[in-house]
Design a protein around this motif. Structure first.
Motif, PDB file in Angstrom:
ATOM      1  N   ARG A   1      17.700 -19.390 -57.005  1.00 29.22           N
ATOM      2  CA  ARG A   1      17.758 -18.093 -56.318  1.00 29.22           C
ATOM      3  C   ARG A   1      18.476 -17.037 -57.152  1.00 29.22           C
ATOM      4  NH1 ARG A   1      22.807 -17.426 -52.244  1.00 29.22           N
ATOM      5  NH2 ARG A   1      24.386 -18.548 -53.458  1.00 29.22           N
ATOM      6  N   ASN A   2      18.291 -15.786 -56.728  1.00 26.00           N
ATOM      7  CA  ASN A   2      19.089 -14.680 -57.233  1.00 26.00           C
ATOM      8  C   ASN A   2      20.173 -14.443 -56.189  1.00 26.00           C
ATOM      9  OD1 ASN A   2      20.214 -12.160 -57.859  1.00 26.00           O
ATOM     10  ND2 ASN A   2      18.292 -11.392 -58.712  1.00 26.00           N
ATOM     11  N   SER A   3      21.387 -14.875 -56.457  1.00 27.16           N
ATOM     12  CA  SER A   3      22.449 -14.846 -55.446  1.00 27.16           C
ATOM     13  C   SER A   3      22.862 -13.434 -55.061  1.00 27.16           C
ATOM     14  CB  SER A   3      23.663 -15.626 -55.944  1.00 27.16           C
ATOM     15  OG  SER A   3      24.134 -15.068 -57.165  1.00 27.16           O
ATOM     16  N   GLU A   4      22.372 -12.443 -55.786  1.00 26.50           N
ATOM     17  CA  GLU A   4      22.697 -11.064 -55.442  1.00 26.50           C
ATOM     18  C   GLU A   4      22.121 -10.693 -54.072  1.00 26.50           C
ATOM     19  OE1 GLU A   4      24.119  -7.279 -55.427  1.00 26.50           O
ATOM     20  OE2 GLU A   4      24.644  -8.861 -56.834  1.00 26.50           O
ATOM     21  N   PHE A   5      20.864 -11.097 -53.814  1.00 26.02           N
ATOM     22  CA  PHE A   5      20.225 -10.670 -52.561  1.00 26.02           C
ATOM     23  C   PHE A   5      19.511 -11.804 -51.813  1.00 26.02           C
ATOM     24  CE2 PHE A   5      17.127 -10.143 -55.925  1.00 26.02           C
ATOM     25  CZ  PHE A   5      15.951 -10.621 -55.370  1.00 26.02           C
ATOM     26  N   GLN A   6      19.568 -13.043 -52.318  1.00 27.98           N
ATOM     27  CA  GLN A   6      18.877 -14.154 -51.669  1.00 27.98           C
ATOM     28  C   GLN A   6      19.890 -15.149 -51.103  1.00 27.98           C
ATOM     29  OE1 GLN A   6      16.226 -15.520 -54.804  1.00 27.98           O
ATOM     30  NE2 GLN A   6      14.512 -14.333 -53.942  1.00 27.98           N
ATOM     31  N   ALA A   7      19.855 -15.327 -49.765  1.00 26.51           N
ATOM     32  CA  ALA A   7      20.733 -16.273 -49.078  1.00 26.51           C
ATOM     33  C   ALA A   7      19.939 -17.513 -48.695  1.00 26.51           C
ATOM     34  CB  ALA A   7      21.334 -15.623 -47.833  1.00 26.51           C
ATOM     35  N   LEU A   8      20.630 -18.655 -48.567  1.00 25.89           N
ATOM     36  CA  LEU A   8      19.962 -19.917 -48.250  1.00 25.89           C
ATOM     37  C   LEU A   8      20.628 -20.557 -47.033  1.00 25.89           C
ATOM     38  CD1 LEU A   8      19.824 -21.434 -51.860  1.00 25.89           C
ATOM     39  CD2 LEU A   8      17.967 -20.257 -50.677  1.00 25.89           C
ATOM     40  N   LEU A   9      19.804 -21.038 -46.104  1.00 25.37           N
ATOM     41  CA  LEU A   9      20.311 -21.791 -44.961  1.00 25.37           C
ATOM     42  C   LEU A   9      19.490 -23.070 -44.830  1.00 25.37           C
ATOM     43  CD1 LEU A   9      22.137 -22.017 -42.442  1.00 25.37           C
ATOM     44  CD2 LEU A   9      20.299 -20.921 -41.152  1.00 25.37           C
ATOM     45  N   PRO A  10      20.074 -24.248 -45.115  1.00 29.01           N
ATOM     46  CA  PRO A  10      19.304 -25.488 -44.970  1.00 29.01           C
ATOM     47  C   PRO A  10      19.277 -25.942 -43.510  1.00 29.01           C
ATOM     48  CG  PRO A  10      21.509 -25.981 -45.751  1.00 29.01           C
ATOM     49  CD  PRO A  10      21.436 -24.490 -45.628  1.00 29.01           C
ATOM     50  N   ILE A  11      18.170 -26.546 -43.104  1.00 27.43           N
ATOM     51  CA  ILE A  11      18.091 -27.173 -41.786  1.00 27.43           C
ATOM     52  C   ILE A  11      17.793 -28.651 -41.988  1.00 27.43           C
ATOM     53  CG2 ILE A  11      17.421 -25.121 -40.481  1.00 27.43           C
ATOM     54  CD1 ILE A  11      14.538 -26.039 -40.630  1.00 27.43           C
ATOM     55  N   ARG A  12      18.347 -29.451 -41.105  1.00 26.93           N
ATOM     56  CA  ARG A  12      18.208 -30.895 -41.252  1.00 26.93           C
ATOM     57  C   ARG A  12      17.044 -31.370 -40.393  1.00 26.93           C
ATOM     58  NH1 ARG A  12      23.644 -33.952 -40.495  1.00 26.93           N
ATOM     59  NH2 ARG A  12      24.096 -32.619 -42.290  1.00 26.93           N
ATOM     60  N   GLY A  13      15.944 -31.729 -41.033  1.00 27.69           N
ATOM     61  CA  GLY A  13      14.803 -32.282 -40.293  1.00 27.69           C
ATOM     62  C   GLY A  13      14.149 -31.258 -39.388  1.00 27.69           C
ATOM     63  N   LYS A  14      13.607 -31.742 -38.273  1.00 25.56           N
ATOM     64  CA  LYS A  14      12.834 -30.904 -37.355  1.00 25.56           C
ATOM     65  C   LYS A  14      13.746 -30.367 -36.252  1.00 25.56           C
ATOM     66  CE  LYS A  14       8.609 -33.444 -38.345  1.00 25.56           C
ATOM     67  NZ  LYS A  14       7.520 -34.302 -37.860  1.00 25.56           N
ATOM     68  N   ILE A  15      13.702 -29.031 -36.084  1.00 25.07           N
ATOM     69  CA  ILE A  15      14.548 -28.418 -35.065  1.00 25.07           C
ATOM     70  C   ILE A  15      13.952 -28.671 -33.682  1.00 25.07           C
ATOM     71  CG2 ILE A  15      15.228 -26.604 -36.680  1.00 25.07           C
ATOM     72  CD1 ILE A  15      13.499 -24.672 -34.944  1.00 25.07           C
ATOM     73  N   LEU A  16      14.669 -28.251 -32.646  1.00 26.83           N
ATOM     74  CA  LEU A  16      14.239 -28.434 -31.264  1.00 26.83           C
ATOM     75  C   LEU A  16      12.976 -27.633 -30.984  1.00 26.83           C
ATOM     76  CD1 LEU A  16      15.301 -29.643 -28.484  1.00 26.83           C
ATOM     77  CD2 LEU A  16      16.213 -27.352 -28.065  1.00 26.83           C
ATOM     78  N   ASN A  17      12.051 -28.210 -30.206  1.00 25.49           N
ATOM     79  CA  ASN A  17      10.870 -27.467 -29.738  1.00 25.49           C
ATOM     80  C   ASN A  17      11.307 -26.592 -28.568  1.00 25.49           C
ATOM     81  OD1 ASN A  17       8.462 -26.485 -28.807  1.00 25.49           O
ATOM     82  ND2 ASN A  17       7.513 -28.469 -28.414  1.00 25.49           N
ATOM     83  N   VAL A  18      11.548 -25.309 -28.831  1.00 23.12           N
ATOM     84  CA  VAL A  18      12.125 -24.431 -27.806  1.00 23.12           C
ATOM     85  C   VAL A  18      11.117 -24.051 -26.730  1.00 23.12           C
ATOM     86  CG1 VAL A  18      13.833 -23.501 -29.402  1.00 23.12           C
ATOM     87  CG2 VAL A  18      11.629 -22.350 -29.166  1.00 23.12           C
ATOM     88  N   GLN A  19       9.816 -24.290 -26.983  1.00 25.82           N
ATOM     89  CA  GLN A  19       8.807 -23.981 -25.959  1.00 25.82           C
ATOM     90  C   GLN A  19       8.979 -24.907 -24.749  1.00 25.82           C
ATOM     91  OE1 GLN A  19       6.839 -21.453 -26.680  1.00 25.82           O
ATOM     92  NE2 GLN A  19       5.456 -21.395 -24.941  1.00 25.82           N
ATOM     93  N   LYS A  20       9.490 -26.117 -24.993  1.00 20.52           N
ATOM     94  CA  LYS A  20       9.670 -27.092 -23.921  1.00 20.52           C
ATOM     95  C   LYS A  20      11.083 -27.086 -23.352  1.00 20.52           C
ATOM     96  CE  LYS A  20       6.379 -30.646 -25.482  1.00 20.52           C
ATOM     97  NZ  LYS A  20       6.279 -32.065 -25.894  1.00 20.52           N
ATOM     98  N   SER A  21      12.002 -26.390 -24.011  1.00 18.38           N
ATOM     99  CA  SER A  21      13.418 -26.525 -23.678  1.00 18.38           C
ATOM    100  C   SER A  21      13.947 -25.271 -22.988  1.00 18.38           C
ATOM    101  CB  SER A  21      14.230 -26.789 -24.946  1.00 18.38           C
ATOM    102  OG  SER A  21      13.647 -27.836 -25.686  1.00 18.38           O
ATOM    103  N   SER A  22      15.062 -25.414 -22.309  1.00 20.14           N
ATOM    104  CA  SER A  22      15.716 -24.287 -21.661  1.00 20.14           C
ATOM    105  C   SER A  22      16.531 -23.514 -22.689  1.00 20.14           C
ATOM    106  CB  SER A  22      16.630 -24.779 -20.544  1.00 20.14           C
ATOM    107  OG  SER A  22      17.714 -25.522 -21.100  1.00 20.14           O
ATOM    108  N   VAL A  23      16.989 -22.323 -22.274  1.00 15.71           N
ATOM    109  CA  VAL A  23      17.812 -21.503 -23.169  1.00 15.71           C
ATOM    110  C   VAL A  23      19.109 -22.232 -23.511  1.00 15.71           C
ATOM    111  CG1 VAL A  23      18.861 -19.241 -23.448  1.00 15.71           C
ATOM    112  CG2 VAL A  23      16.903 -19.492 -21.973  1.00 15.71           C
ATOM    113  N   THR A  24      19.671 -22.891 -22.513  1.00 16.96           N
ATOM    114  CA  THR A  24      20.928 -23.617 -22.743  1.00 16.96           C
ATOM    115  C   THR A  24      20.755 -24.699 -23.799  1.00 16.96           C
ATOM    116  OG1 THR A  24      21.437 -23.238 -20.421  1.00 16.96           O
ATOM    117  CG2 THR A  24      22.787 -24.846 -21.576  1.00 16.96           C
TER     118      THR A  24
END
Length: 706
Positions: free
Chosen positions: A497-520
């Protein structure tokens, strides 16, 4: 049907000297009758692009629908002919064919050639109608190269044609056929019981833009909407021109006997928390209008009007508000006094009952409009004679009395529901009020949180995830956040990356399916919470796109099945809780390469490695090299994941703005997108299984990694 009896003059400035010294009355140009329409079409139909072309069709269709509103018509047919003409047929009473005494013209000629008069002014022909200015049919006639009218009435078919507003007859089909001026003529005898009107017109391409065209989807949507609003009316749309997908032709028929209750269910795309409520009533008001007296003079007279209110509404589990409003079945997309009265009454009644039932504590703020309307789907319709609109396009209702009458009806009917003692109704009412109160508390909590966060920037906050590799720049327009799949890809991406303007956020595996889940559940999920925290603009109804810390959000996942699934889960999160980012075109998917070809002894200026992004591109590139005699190693590398790339390869192919390819995510059709997300990611398994089974045969099996 619309008819006209008075001819206004429009004075236009024809020209003058720049210094104004020779500007006299001779410089004024007076346009008579339909000339004004052809000179300034935008004043009557809004524009001369596709929107104006569709508006012309609505004007003719609405005249037939007004017959249905009066109870004289139950079948309307719209035909898109293969010669680019459009025809509208109905089985109403037929336009009057007798002579109108003031002009000496037949009723059909008055309808089609004179501005501002018709069967909707005096109140004797239509109790409520969509056409009220008396310019609809005549404007379409003025803007048509040719218009044919056939009227079945009094045992005869009466016919007349117009060429750019001039009455007469054509000797052949099409707008370029020989034309002879003339009047209304009897074409043939028919049974006396048969009545109706047929209007066929060819839009004048001297007026409309070259790329202006009708929208079959828009026509179906309008026909469906009208069939909902007029129960018992059948509307058939027949496409002989081929406006369908891939140039296909076909026919659609619309009829809904359930009325606006069925329309409300159709519009709603979330699970209900109450049954569809039907609020109806009426009220009267007085207004002063000019009325034609026995001596043919227009006399100001105070008349009593009746305004009927019919509303279908229901709350669901979602957060969005879907509100459609209509006056005499004419859509008012920008609202007006009837919508203002509806919203005012819903909020006021909700607060009164919630306070009385102690759901809102004394110290708590009132529920506001956004809270009360959260998750609401409503169809608001009013019917009255001669409503006041802002402009011929009729997008905003201006009749001031509508606000008071609608508010009174809604307040009384809604209060009856919210205070009902019947077991089922009382349970539903409580859920509705609790939903509004919860929305109010969430809004207030979000505001307090936002105020607290303003005291320190997000960069100074200790609440940001430790695994975020942030960028140095605070320029939102330039900054980019890459959501990376896995820690292995993160290590390579940090070097690439170019650390001047590119940020990185890793995610571990598959996130929650929010279509099936509540806001909480969504907020409790570590990965979802981290994404929302890092973007820094909130979520759901409180999402503020101006507070977002990054100009671009880029999903960078592996080019395999799991990567596609993760990207789909991320899209579901953005679509449901951060949709303004998608609508603004700020969400992207990175396109990493699939293959790397290593050239043997590349020529000067030729790259040693060539990357391809699909199997087809790989085959084409290999054939190209073979034909040009370029040698390459047989062991072509197939990238299974981002972690297999070196940092310089990842930078060159996927992250460097000078060389990379990004796929922008957009919502061109919001309703279709909602349906697809609900189908693929929602709770109902059966429709998803059926979709997978029916689509399996169309899958290219060579794309599956096995």
């Amino acid at each position: 049907m619309t008819a006209e009896t008075s001819v206004p003059s429009t004075a236009l400035l024809a020209g003058a000297d720049r210094d104004g010294s020779n500007y006299t009355a001779r410089h004024l140009l007076v346009l008579e009758g339909l000339e004004a329409v052809r000179k300034r079409p935008g004043m009557y139909i809004g524009s001369t692009d596709s929107r104006g072309l569709m508006h012309c069709l609505w004007e003719i269709i609405d005249n037939s629908v007004d017959e249905a509103l009066g109870g004289y018509c139950d079948h309307i047919e719209v035909i898109l002919h293969d010669d680019a003409s459009v025809e509208v047929r109905d089985n109403g009473r037929g336009i009057p064919v007798d002579v109108e005494p003031k002009t000496g013209l037949s009723g059909v000629e008055v309808v089609m050639t004179k501005l501002h008069a018709g069967g909707k002014f005096g109140g004797g022909s239509y109790a409520a109608s969509g056409g009220l200015h008396g310019v609809g049919a005549s404007v379409v006639n003025a803007l048509s190269a040719r218009l044919d009218v056939e009227v079945d009435r009094s045992g005869n078919t009466h016919a007349i044609s117009f060429r750019r507003g001039v009455p007469g007859s054509f000797t052949a089909t099409g707008p370029d056929a020989p034309f002879e001026p003339g009047g209304l003529r009897k074409a043939k005898r028919i049974p006396k019981t048969r009545t109706g009107t047929r209007v066929r017109y060819w839009a004048d391409r001297q007026i409309f833009l070259k790329d202006a065209k009708l929208s079959l989807e828009g026509l179906h949507q309008r026909a469906r909407q009208t069939a909902f609003l007029v129960p018992g009316l059948t509307i058939v749309v027949r496409d002989e021109y081929g406006l369908g997908e891939g140039g296909s032709k076909g026919e659609e028929s619309f009829r809904f006997d359930g009325g606006i209750s069925e329309f409300c269910e159709y519009l709603a795309n979330d699970k209900p928390v109450c049954d569809v409520l039907r609020l109806s009533g009426q009220g009267t008001f007085k207004e002063t209008v000019p009325v034609l007296d026995d001596h043919g003079q227009m006399t100001p007279t105070e008349v009593t009007r009746e305004l009927g209110v019919d509303i279908a509404m229901r709350w669901g589990t979602g957060y969005d508000t879907t509100l459609r409003s209509y006056v005499n079945i004419i859509a008012t997309p920008k609202g007006g006094t009837h919508v203002a009265g509806f919203e005012q009454a819903v909020v006021k009644t909700m607060n009164e009952v919630a306070r009385a039932k102690k759901l809102l504590r004394v110290a708590e703020d009132d529920v506001v409009k956004d809270d009360a309307l959260e998750g609401l789907t409503a169809v608001v319709t009013v019917r009255l004679a001669e409503p006041q609109f802002e402009g011929q396009t009729k997008e905003v209702l201006g009749t001031s009395a509508a606000r008071r009458i609608v508010a009174n009806v809604v307040a009384k009917e809604l209060k009856d529901f919210l205070t009902s003692t019947k077991r089922d109704a009382a349970a539903q009412a409580r859920v509705v009020m609790e939903k509004a109160v919860a929305a109010a508390r969430t809004r207030i909590a979000a505001r307090q949180h936002k105020d607290a966060q303003r005291r320190k920037t997000a960069l100074e906050s200790s609440s940001l995830p430790a695994k975020l590799a942030d960028c140095r720049s605070d320029d939102v327009e330039r900054s980019e956040l890459f959501i990376v799949e896995g820690d292995s890809a993160l290590g390579t991406a940090k070097l690439a990356r170019n650390s001047e303007f590119q940020a990185l956020l890793p995610i571990r595996g598959k996130i929650l399916n929010v279509q099936k889940s509540s806001v909480t559940d969504m907020l409790k999920n570590v990965e979802c919470g981290a994404i929302i925290q890092v973007i820094g603009a909130g979520s759901g109804r409180t999402f503020d796109i101006d507070a977002a810390r990054y100009g671009k959000i880029i999903m960078m996942t592996d080019a395999d099945v799991d990567g596609s699934h993760i990207r789909c889960l991320l899209l579901t999160l953005f679509q449901r809780y951060m949709r303004p980012m998608v609508e603004a075109g700020r969400v992207f998917a990175a396109v990493p390469p699939l293959h790397r070809i290593e050239l043997v002894q590349p020529k000067k200026g030729q790259d040693k490695y060539v990357y391809t992004y699909s199997d087809r591109e790989l085959r084409e590139k290999m054939l190209e090299f073979q034909s040009k005699g370029v040698r390459f190693k047989d062991s072509i590398q197939r990238y299974k994941g981002l972690g297999e790339m070196d940092a310089d390869q990842l930078a060159e192919t996927t992250m460097d703005p000078r060389h990379r390819t990004l796929r922008r995510i957009n919502l061109s059709d919001l309703e279709a997108a909602e349906q697809v997300f609900d189908l693929l990611m929602g709770n109902d398994v059966a429709p998803r299984k059926e979709f997978i089974s029916s689509s399996a045969a169309t899958l290219d099996r060579s794309r599956i990694d096995a």
